[in-house]
Design a protein around this motif. Structure first.
Motif, PDB file in Angstrom:
ATOM      1  N   LYS A  41       0.810  -1.212   0.000  1.00 35.84           N
ATOM      2  CA  LYS A  41       0.000   0.000   0.000  1.00 35.84           C
ATOM      3  C   LYS A  41       0.842   1.261   0.000  1.00 35.84           C
ATOM      4  O   LYS A  41       0.736   2.090  -0.875  1.00 35.84           O
ATOM      5  N   ARG A  42       1.683   1.370   1.017  1.00 34.99           N
ATOM      6  CA  ARG A  42       2.366   2.628   1.159  1.00 34.99           C
ATOM      7  C   ARG A  42       3.887   2.478   1.192  1.00 34.99           C
ATOM      8  O   ARG A  42       4.570   3.296   1.785  1.00 34.99           O
ATOM      9  N   LYS A  50       3.491   5.044  -8.382  1.00 38.79           N
ATOM     10  CA  LYS A  50       2.210   5.704  -8.599  1.00 38.79           C
ATOM     11  C   LYS A  50       2.379   7.092  -9.199  1.00 38.79           C
ATOM     12  O   LYS A  50       1.414   7.682  -9.686  1.00 38.79           O
ATOM     13  N   PRO A  53       2.420   8.003 -13.764  1.00 44.19           N
ATOM     14  CA  PRO A  53       1.421   8.565 -14.693  1.00 44.19           C
ATOM     15  C   PRO A  53       1.424  10.089 -14.711  1.00 44.19           C
ATOM     16  O   PRO A  53       0.927  10.684 -15.660  1.00 44.19           O
ATOM     17  N   ARG A  60       8.294   8.824 -18.932  1.00 44.71           N
ATOM     18  CA  ARG A  60       7.718   7.723 -18.159  1.00 44.71           C
ATOM     19  C   ARG A  60       8.534   6.439 -18.301  1.00 44.71           C
ATOM     20  O   ARG A  60       8.700   5.690 -17.340  1.00 44.71           O
TER      21      ARG A  60
ATOM     22  N   GLU B 729      -5.204   1.541  -8.257  1.00 39.07           N
ATOM     23  CA  GLU B 729      -5.504   2.093  -6.938  1.00 39.07           C
ATOM     24  C   GLU B 729      -5.118   3.559  -6.903  1.00 39.07           C
ATOM     25  O   GLU B 729      -4.107   3.958  -7.476  1.00 39.07           O
ATOM     26  N   ASP B 731      -5.164   6.872  -3.938  1.00 39.25           N
ATOM     27  CA  ASP B 731      -5.547   7.403  -2.637  1.00 39.25           C
ATOM     28  C   ASP B 731      -6.000   8.838  -2.826  1.00 39.25           C
ATOM     29  O   ASP B 731      -5.517   9.534  -3.722  1.00 39.25           O
ATOM     30  N   ALA B 781      -9.061   5.213   0.126  1.00 41.25           N
ATOM     31  CA  ALA B 781      -8.327   4.367  -0.829  1.00 41.25           C
ATOM     32  C   ALA B 781      -9.342   3.915  -1.862  1.00 41.25           C
ATOM     33  O   ALA B 781     -10.360   3.313  -1.514  1.00 41.25           O
ATOM     34  N   ASP B 792      -4.695   6.356 -17.511  1.00 42.83           N
ATOM     35  CA  ASP B 792      -4.543   7.288 -16.402  1.00 42.83           C
ATOM     36  C   ASP B 792      -5.438   8.504 -16.553  1.00 42.83           C
ATOM     37  O   ASP B 792      -6.006   8.993 -15.578  1.00 42.83           O
TER      38      ASP B 792
END
Lengths: 343, 816
Positions: A41-42, A50, A53, A60, B729, B731, B781, B792
């Protein structure tokens, strides 16, 4: 969006250094490392991915390559630390495998009456019976009249039956059902034969609560009505049930009895071994049964010349008390966790 | 009802041992509940002859007896009985013998009583276990032989032997079986042997007897027959040993020879009898009438009763002398000085006797039989049998004739039996001859009137037999249900019933809840009225009052539960008192209340199924690396929502309420459309305290009946294709006013995120020094997916739309 390839590469280098210097000598700091860098997750690297994009399109690809390399490095460091920790006796000494396992949930349980009820209904279900239910609050007609109880039958007395205050001056008409037999009546009124049903449920007696009696208990009622049903079928069904429930070698006795709504009526007894008893045991009554009385069939509009049938009913608490050697019926309704946890 | 093995064997030579007899009776419907053996343990008790009697030198009440035991050396025995006298033959418990007195075994030893040697004990009847008589020592007849064992003498002279009492459970359909005759009749059918009942010449009605007593029945509906016989010049006294033993075997105490005979005949033939002191019957009149409200009467046991209207009273010319069918009166009781006896043998209405017996709180052997219905043809026989035995044992003379009032004789009924029907019902073939035999032995006088058709005349002692099925039952029970062979194959219609959705759903809930650490409980459906009223709105969406009972045995069970909550709180309290820290329970059960809506079952009442789930205390077991944590509202909310999810109730609407009620501090109400489905709440502190619960209690109560209706409307489930494309995913962290509820934000998220938003979790709610004091930060989330590779840009667009909507609706700002 304020993200640039340069910043990303700079961060990557910082992390790369950190990975190199990481102290990975205990299971807990190995796990902390994993979470910090590649946690699902983190994890820091996960977070960086993440951001891809948000980079200009042309950057990229580079960013992807840099980050993939970093992830590989982190993974390789982790793998070798893992391997080391498994093979290194010094690290192993820090794990205490004898510590209790982590319990993340309490243990739940079904009530013993639910268990007994489902054991009973399951056996009949396998024999082709469907389950039926009815209300616990009944009227006089369903609970007594349609079941061929004479007008002055003692069961209709205030002493035994719990009546409901209807705020009307007439004779009490509504009561808590005294047996599950009204379900027979309701089903036969609502549907057409053949019937092959089993009706579990709660029934009431107007009794003081003691160790051997309670103001309510549970019953399972059975009903089969069709053309050509005989008492031999009834006995067969009950014997097969008893053998499935109490064991193939159970000793059984089928004896004549009386109930207003069946005729001929009979009770099924099982031989219960009691080592301390002078006879080595004794007969225990487990269910009442019989051929549906023609008056009952007529009450629900069925022709007794065309249809015959049988009915039976058994208590649930008694056999459960027998089976588990429970001496006090109140235990079922006190819900002491120390009792519930045993089933 | 008790019967004696020896007594029964007088009427039918069945040839069965006690164990065989017990089995035969039990299987045919006369269940033997208890067996009691009466041994005559008289080993070492001999017949002795008293040679001489001298006063004890040091005790006024004791005497020194010189007793010959037939062995040539007379012994000295100290005796305290007033009736001991020289030349008597007496039972002597010799040194070394054992007696059982008052259930205690005593060993007879050589002893000294006030300085005088005693070599045994001269016995009274009670000490020998023959009767309860302790008036004095038992005196034996001259036909005894000195030195012979008493047992031999008793058997030879008095037919006294060890006996066995069988205690039978008599079902309400067998009024005929409450006596030895009835049981003998069943036995004769079972064993296919004859019964022999005593021959009693029944006198004609009228004759001399009618000059001595005048009988009128004013209430023939409830006293359809009254028969009386008079016996003159009797001597009231103790009964002979055989009679005492018979009565003792059936659990009765001997009173005197008159009363004992009436009891004996009742246990013999089932007809209760009453003996009046004829001379105490005013004006020699018997009037049978119904009582008026408030009349008083003193029964034999010296108790005064205030009567209700409609009890049957037997009156003489002046006043009531007995409550018919229940108990006689003190004013006409047979006493030691009675010389003339009036024997009553009557038929009283079962229902009336039952009611009177209950109202008066008196249950007697007579009322027990009248309640079940005695044979309306037995009265003359029973009266004459009683008179003859009294004349024999009390030395009286029977006044010729009798008075037999039977204004409307009951006609004999005939019932036809189709032989083929026996097979239809029982599923077995019974030999034709055996069928007729059974019916004959039971007294149904079967007659074949056509091929396969048997016409039976129903004897008056079998009022339970009215239909063909009743006769089939008689044949079945005598033939023996044990003799129904189990078929190897049956012709039952093939069926594999579909499990009901209701059962599957409940099973699913059980599995889910027990898997989540909940224990199922069963609580009482009956509550004290004030508790039921207090909790009546826990789950209901109406203010209908709870349903009260009319006649509960205790105040604590006065009203039916309108909610399962009080039961669970009591269970929590009980467990908390026993130091249980974890209370996680659920219960399925019915609740009840008055209702004006259309009723599913009973007019004006509503009854439905409820599921209650509750927690209080530690949320998880103690672990070595986790802190103890007490459950709060969100623990239960999570459990409940997971359960509803698992059961696929995903379209319920939740309505929060921050207003405290009597029962709750705050709660959420669940709706389906506008239909109330249930509540999830924190129990109010006051109620928590009332039940002595250490930790806060949270509960959710659902109308399971309504959930089931929803479930049945749910479209049947089909498989949704699993997308082969990766999910993305994101956040999202926003800052809003502290007072902003998260629920509506999630709804907005879901709406705006359509159709790609797959899942929303809240992973942080933060207040603190990183953000302004009037703000909080909420982190979501989000997971997106579709049937293609997502780009995206499209996710960015959705995020932008969400941020805009958040800003517009909730004044939210994006946190970087």
């Amino acid at each position: 969006m304020g993200t640039s390839l340069e910043r990303l590469i700079a961060t990557t280098e910082e992390l790369s250094t950190e990975i190199l210097r990481a102290q990975l000598d205990t299971p807990s700091n190995i796990e902390a490392f994993r979470i910090r860098f590649i946690g699902q997750k983190r994890g820091l690297i996960t977070q960086l991915f993440k951001q891809i994009p948000h980079l200009p399109k042309e950057d990229r690809r580079t960013a992807g390559q840099v980050l993939n390399a970093l992830r590989k490095k982190a993974q390789a460091t982790l793998d070798s630390a893992h391997q080391k920790s498994v093979s290194d006796p010094v690290n192993l000494s820090e794990i205490d495998l004898t510590l209790p396992g982590r319990k993340n949930q309490w243990t739940g349980s079904r009530h013993p009456i639910t268990l007994a009820l489902s054991r009973i209904t399951d056996i009949f279900h396998r024999m082709g019976f469907t389950i039926a239910e009815g209300p616990e609050m009944e009227d006089d007609w369903h609970n007594f009249t349609a079941l061929n109880f004479p007008e002055d039958h003692p069961a209709r007395d205030m002493q035994d039956t719990l009546f409901i205050d209807e705020k009307s001056p007439d004779q009490p008409r509504i009561m808590m059902r005294t047996h599950t037999s009204p379900v027979q009546i309701r089903t036969m009124m609502a549907e057409e034969p053949p019937f092959r049903l089993i009706a579990p449920g709660r029934v009431y007696r107007n009794e003081t609560i003691t160790y051997k009696s309670y103001c309510l208990f549970h019953q399972v009622e059975g009903l089969v009505v069709d053309e050509g049903i005989t008492m031999a079928d009834l006995k067969n069904t009950l014997y097969r049930f008893a053998r499935a429930f109490f064991g193939e070698d159970v000793k059984l006795r089928y004896r004549s009895s009386f109930f207003p709504f069946t005729e001929p009526s009979a009770e099924l007894d099982i031989w219960w071994n009691l080592p301390d008893h002078p006879d080595g045991g004794r007969w225990m009554e487990i269910l009442g049964s019989g051929m549906v009385h023609p008056n009952v069939l007529e009450a629900v509009g069925l022709d007794p010349e065309r249809y015959t049938g049988y009915a039976f009913g058994m208590g649930v608490e008694r056999p459960a008390m027998l089976r588990y050697d429970i001496k006090d019926i109140r235990l079922f309704y006190e819900n002491d966790v120390r009792f519930l946890a045993q089933f | 009802m008790k019967i004696s093995y020896n007594w029964l064997s007088e009427y039918v030579s069945h040839g069965l041992s006690i164990a065989e007899l017990t089995d035969a009776l039990t299987l045919s419907g006369l269940e033997v509940e208890h067996i009691e053996q009466h041994d005559l343990s008289l080993d070492g008790v001999l017949v002795g002859q008293v040679r001489s009697v001298h006063p004890h030198p040091d005790a006024d009440r004791l005497q020194l007896c010189n007793v010959d035991l037939g062995d040539g050396t007379p012994v000295q025995i100290v005796c305290g009985a007033p009736n001991v006298a020289p030349d008597q033959r007496v039972p002597v418990a010799t040194v070394g013998s054992r007696l059982t007195i008052n259930e205690k075994t005593i060993r007879i030893k050589k002893t000294k009583i006030r300085g005088q040697v005693s070599m045994g004990m001269i016995c009274a009847e009670d000490e020998l276990g023959i009767s309860e008589d302790h008036h004095g020592i038992m005196v034996l007849a001259g036909s005894s032989t000195i030195g012979e064992p008493l047992k031999e003498y008793l058997l030879r002279e008095q037919g006294l032997a060890a006996d066995t009492t069988l205690d039978l459970a008599i079902t309400p359909n067998r009024p005929d079986a409450v006596c030895h005759f009835g049981v003998a009749r069943d036995l004769s059918a079972l064993q296919n042997v004859q019964v022999t009942f005593p021959d009693v010449p029944i006198p004609p009605s009228g004759s001399e007897a009618s000059n001595h007593i005048d009988i009128s029945i004013q209430c023939p509906d409830v006293c359809s027959r009254y028969t009386a016989i008079i016996v003159r010049d009797v001597t009231v006294g103790p009964s002979p040993v055989w009679l005492k033993q018979r009565l003792e075997a059936v659990g009765l105490r001997s009173i005197n020879n008159i009363v004992d005979v009436t009891n004996f005949v009742m246990y013999e033939c089932g007809q209760p009898l009453h003996a009046f002191d004829y001379d105490r019957i005013a004006q020699k009149k018997i009037i049978v009438r119904e009582s008026a409200e408030g009349e008083t009467f003193v029964t034999l046991d010296r108790k005064q009763h205030i009567l209700e209207e409609g009890m049957i009273l037997i009156c003489d010319g002046k006043e009531p002398v007995a409550i018919g069918g229940i108990m006689g009166g003190q004013n006409s009781e047979v006493g030691n000085t009675t010389t003339n006896i009036l024997i009553e043998s009557a038929w009283f209405d079962p229902t009336r006797i039952r009611r009177s017996s209950k109202v008066l709180g008196i249950s007697t052997d007579a009322s027990y039989r009248f309640e079940r219905g005695v044979d309306p043809q037995r009265q003359p026989w029973a009266a004459m049998r009683t008179a003859m035995l009294i004349a024999e044992l009390a030395g009286g003379k029977i006044v010729p004739g009798m008075v037999d009032m039977y204004p409307t004789p009951k006609p004999l009924a005939t019932v036809d039996l189709r032989i083929s029907r026996i097979r239809t019902i029982l599923g077995i073939e019974i030999e034709h001859r055996r069928i007729l035999q059974i019916l004959e032995s039971l007294g149904f006088a079967p007659r074949e009137t056509a091929e396969g058709l048997v016409s039976c005349i129903i004897p008056t002692y079998r009022p339970d037999v009215n239909l063909e099925i009743d006769l089939i039952e008689e044949v079945a029970r005598i033939h023996g249900l044990e003799n129904i062979d189990l078929p190897e194959h049956t012709s039952l219609q093939l069926s594999a019933p579909r499990p009901r959705p209701a059962d599957l759903l409940r099973e699913h809930a059980h599995i889910h809840l027990t898997g989540h650490g909940f224990r199922e409980i069963y609580t009482n459906s009956l509550l004290p009225d004030e508790v039921a009223r207090q909790f009546s709105q826990a789950v209901l969406d109406s203010d209908d009052p709870p349903a009260r009972t009319l006649n509960a045995v205790s105040r604590s069970m006065a009203t039916l539960r309108p909610s399962l909550l009080p039961g669970m709180l009591m269970a929590m309290q009980r467990n908390a008192n026993h130091s249980q820290r974890v209370l996680r329970f659920y219960e399925f059960g019915h609740v009840f209340h008055h209702s004006k809506r259309a009723a599913a079952f009973i007019e004006n009442f509503s009854e439905y199924d409820v599921l209650l789930v509750g927690i209080s205390g530690a949320i998880r077991p103690t672990n070595w690396d986790q802190d103890h944590q007490v459950a709060d509202f969100f623990d239960l909310k999570g459990e409940v929502c997971q359960l509803l999810d698992a059961l696929q109730f995903n379209a319920l609407r939740m309505q929060p309420s921050y207003t405290a009620t009597e029962l709750t501090d705050y709660h959420i109400t669940f709706y389906s459309g506008r239909t109330h489905i249930g509540v999830l709440a924190k129990l109010s502190g006051a109620i928590q305290e009332f039940f002595d619960l250490p930790d806060p209690v949270f509960f959710a109560e659902f109308n399971w009946t309504r959930l089931l209706l929803l479930h049945e409307k749910n479209p049947s489930q089909t498989y949704t294709r699993i997308s082969p494309f990766p999910e993305m995913e994101r956040d999202l962290s926003v800052s809003v006013d502290k007072s902003q509820a998260v629920g509506p934000m999630i709804s907005t998220l879901r709406k705006v995120g359509q159709p790609l938003l797959r899942n929303v979790d809240v992973f942080d709610v933060y207040t603190g020094n990183q953000i302004p004091t009037d703000k909080k930060s909420i982190a979501f989330a989000l997971r997106f997916g579709g049937n293609r590779t997502l780009r995206d840009e499209e996710i960015d667009r959705i995020i932008n739309a969400i941020v805009n909507a958040f800003s517009e609706q909730f004044g939210a700002t994006l946190r970087s």
